[in-house]
Each structure stands twice: as structure tokens, then as C-alpha cells.
Design an enzyme around this catalytic site. Structure first.
Site, mmCIF file in Angstrom:
data_model
loop_
_atom_site.group_PDB
_atom_site.id
_atom_site.type_symbol
_atom_site.label_atom_id
_atom_site.label_comp_id
_atom_site.label_asym_id
_atom_site.label_seq_id
_atom_site.Cartn_x
_atom_site.Cartn_y
_atom_site.Cartn_z
ATOM 1 N N CYS A 57 1.925 6.620 4.566
ATOM 2 C CA CYS A 57 1.395 5.418 3.911
ATOM 3 C C CYS A 57 -0.063 5.607 3.500
ATOM 4 O O CYS A 57 -0.898 5.977 4.327
ATOM 5 C CB CYS A 57 1.525 4.241 4.875
ATOM 6 S SG CYS A 57 0.706 2.733 4.315
ATOM 7 N N TRP A 90 8.668 0.102 10.838
ATOM 8 C CA TRP A 90 8.391 1.515 11.052
ATOM 9 C C TRP A 90 8.900 1.902 12.435
ATOM 10 O O TRP A 90 8.821 1.122 13.383
ATOM 11 C CB TRP A 90 6.890 1.789 10.979
ATOM 12 C CG TRP A 90 6.276 1.527 9.646
ATOM 13 C CD1 TRP A 90 5.754 0.346 9.200
ATOM 14 C CD2 TRP A 90 6.100 2.475 8.586
ATOM 15 N NE1 TRP A 90 5.268 0.495 7.926
ATOM 16 C CE2 TRP A 90 5.456 1.792 7.524
ATOM 17 C CE3 TRP A 90 6.411 3.823 8.433
ATOM 18 C CZ2 TRP A 90 5.133 2.416 6.330
ATOM 19 C CZ3 TRP A 90 6.077 4.455 7.237
ATOM 20 C CH2 TRP A 90 5.444 3.753 6.193
ATOM 21 N N THR A 124 3.437 -3.929 9.071
ATOM 22 C CA THR A 124 2.670 -2.994 8.255
ATOM 23 C C THR A 124 1.845 -2.033 9.098
ATOM 24 O O THR A 124 1.517 -2.296 10.256
ATOM 25 C CB THR A 124 1.729 -3.761 7.301
ATOM 26 O OG1 THR A 124 0.763 -4.489 8.083
ATOM 27 C CG2 THR A 124 2.506 -4.736 6.429
ATOM 28 N N TYR A 188 1.278 0.609 -7.657
ATOM 29 C CA TYR A 188 2.379 -0.251 -7.200
ATOM 30 C C TYR A 188 2.733 -1.282 -8.272
ATOM 31 O O TYR A 188 3.898 -1.643 -8.445
ATOM 32 C CB TYR A 188 1.995 -0.956 -5.901
ATOM 33 C CG TYR A 188 2.021 -0.050 -4.704
ATOM 34 C CD1 TYR A 188 3.146 0.054 -3.895
ATOM 35 C CD2 TYR A 188 0.913 0.725 -4.378
ATOM 36 C CE1 TYR A 188 3.171 0.894 -2.799
ATOM 37 C CE2 TYR A 188 0.921 1.573 -3.285
ATOM 38 C CZ TYR A 188 2.061 1.653 -2.497
ATOM 39 O OH TYR A 188 2.081 2.497 -1.411
#
Length: 320
Positions: A57, A90, A124, A188
Site C-alpha cells: 500500500c 488485511w 485501512t 486512483y
């Protein structure tokens, strides 16, 4: 951060959810000198916290780099989830037994839910977890790296770089804001555009910004001059992923990074600097985007290229 479900605004444009847990870790848990206080304050305490940051990431990669540059490896431990994940969160599938060896959890969501039962937003990275309680402290990524510099100063290595030089901060904030909106988030905006007009508008904004950066770097080695700052960390993590992912996967294909001489030399210069390139795992980066974004890449095929050895070629930036 990139595992959040994208939200779409009118006409198919992409808008990132920027709502995070606003807690901060400060010297003695006191009110910080810089920035807002919208959540709880936690005290700086070596060995107490674990930075959970997936190498795949870009937002998490920032925190890994800053931790390395400042020499905080023995002060704040690092947990690294694998590059792919399911809808829950995750996962620590790179670790023995598929569990983080310090937190003892398989899903990062477990730390979120322990603090906020049934946490309703995206799980996140980066995230900082309080090891004694196993609870999430914060996932507010811009403030995590900011506070690693300002609030953990007593624990920096002696030769740590000045990532926020006082005489440049005002201009640096403006540069970082443009880098974030137009480049970090701009790729993005291209990749998750919901219609042609939104995509083309996003594409034009992105390459306008890259052209501005190409020109800016013509006569200065780094974004703010002769020394590395936080602004360089923030730009680097997007550039490191550009040719491997964003050029094809997100349709940011006017040209490759390797076709912009100043930006390409600058990116290789940083990559070859300790604390930058040694945090990059191209296999994990490609696996994350090409597998997790199944709506964009339904086959799940991961491309073999580009040639990673090019990052180690001479950059020539010493002459700038």
C-alpha cells in the site's frame, strides 16, 4: 488504505473517504504544537506501539519509510500484512501461523473491533496498535508520519534527516497538497472513474501535475531543494508504483514514468537511498492491485514486468 471500497460521486467521479480515527501519539500525551486535536491523545512510549503497514500500500509505505529514515525501528515495531485480503480486512498471511507475532491476530480488523466493536468503515493501513491492549490507536495516515517526526524526536537517530525544515514548511505544505490531490489520489481518480468523461478529466489533471513536477525537478535534486523532506516521501510511493501498476491497471498511460527524464532520475535517486528502495516489494505491490481489484482485473493475472533492475541504474541526479 487502498482496500477501502471506492465511493463514486455524481457522473462517475471517484471521491476518497478521508474519515479516519483522529487520535494522535504525542510527547507525554500533551497537546501537540502542530495540527488539530480531534480525538484522544496517547503518550509517546518506546516499545508500546506497533505500526501495521502493508508494503503493497502506498499510504502505508510512507510510514515504513519515515520510520526507517528517523531510526525508529527499535522504538516502534512493524507488522506487515500480506498484499491480498478479503472483504474483512488485511491479513497477516506472511507470518508463521497466519498471525502477527506480536499482536497474535490474523485480521487487522480484530484490532479495530477491539477498540470500536463492529467498526463500520474501511479497515485501512497504516494503523498504529497499542500492544498491551491490542486496540487500534489511529489510522490517520497523514498525521502518523507527521507525528513520527515531531512527537518522537527524542528517539530519532543522531543523523536523522530534517523532514520538515522550518523555513520551507509553508511552501512544502502547498506542494504536498498538490501532490496528494493531483498525483497520490489522482491515479486512483483515473483507475476508479465510472465513466469516460470522469476518466479523461482525471487523466488530464494527473498529467498536468506530473508535467509540473517534471519541470520543478529540472533544477533541484529534491522537491524542496538539496535535501530530502516529507514531500519526497509522499511523492515517491506513487512514483514507485507508476509503471508497475498505475500506467496499465489504472489507465494512466500517456507515458511511463521511465519516459519522464527528471522524474525518473529523481525516483531512482530516492530508490537508491537507504530507507526508500529497501521498503519496496514489487511482487507484493503488483499482487495487491491486480488481485484485489477484481472489478478492474477480473482474471487476477499479475503482469511479469516491468524490469525491476532498471531502478538500480545510475540516476545522474548528483549534478542537479
Amino acid at each position: 488504505m487502498s482496500d477501502q471500497t471506492p465511493s463514486y460521486v455524481e457522473k462517475g467521479g471517484f471521491e476518497r473517504d478521508m474519515t479516519y480515527v483522529p487520535d494522535r501519539i504525542t510527547r507525554g500525551g500533551a497537546r501537540p504544537e502542530h495540527g488539530p486535536v480531534n480525538g484522544e491523545l496517547w503518550p509517546v512510549e518506546p516499545g508500546r506501539y506497533r505500526l501495521v503497514a502493508a508494503r503493497a500500500c502506498p499510504w502505508a509505505n510512507r510510514a515504513i519509510i519515515v520510520r526507517e529514515l528517523l531510526g525508529l525501528q527499535d522504538v516502534i515495531s512493524l507488522g506487515t500484512p500480506g498484499p491480498t485480503h478479503d472483504k474483512r480486512s488485511w491479513t497477516f498471511d506472511l507470518d508463521e501461523g497466519d498471525k502477527d507475532p506480536v499482536l497474535g491476530i490474523h485480521w487487522l480488523r480484530e484490532a479495530y473491533d477491539k477498540r470500536f466493536p463492529d467498526y463500520p468503515r474501511g479497515i485501512t493501513v497504516p494503523a498504529i496498535v497499542d500492544v498491551p491492549s491490542g486496540e487500534l490507536v489511529t489510522n490517520d495516515f497523514p498525521w502518523i508520519t507527521h507525528d513520527l517526526f515531531f512527537e518522537w524526536r527524542d528517539h530519532h537517530k543522531p543523523d536523522a534527516p530534517d523532514l520538515w525544515p522550518e523555513d520551507l514548511r509553508e511552501e512544502m505544505e502547498e506542494v504536498m497538497q498538490r501532490v496528494f490531490t493531483e498525483v497520490n489520489n489522482g491515479v486512483y481518480r483515473c483507475g476508479f472513474a465510472g465513466d469516460q468523461d470522469s476518466y479523461e478529466a482525471a487523466y488530464d489533471r494527473l498529467f498536468d501535475a506530473l508535467d509540473w513536477l517534471e519541470e520543478r525537478l529540472a533544477d533541484r535534486r529534491y522537491l524542496m531543494g538539496p535535501a530530502i523532506t516529507e514531500a519526497d516521501v509522499r511523492l515517491f510511493t506513487t512514483l514507485a508504483r507508476f509503471d508497475a501498476v498505475y500506467h496499465g491497471h489504472f489507465k494512466c498511460n500517456r507515458n511511463k514514468l521511465a519516459e519522464m527524464p527528471n522524474l525518473w532520475g529523481y525516483a531512482r535517486d530516492l530508490f537508491q537511498t537507504p530507507g526508500f528502495g529497501d521498503t519496496i516489494a514489487f511482487d507484493q505491490i503488483k499482487a495487491h492491485y491486480y488481485v484485489v481489484h477484481s472489478d478492474i482485473n477480473p482474471t487476477g493475472i499479475i503482469p511479469k514486468g516491468p524490469d525491476e533492475t532498471l531502478w538500480h541504474t545510475p540516476h545522474g541526479r548528483e549534478r542537479v
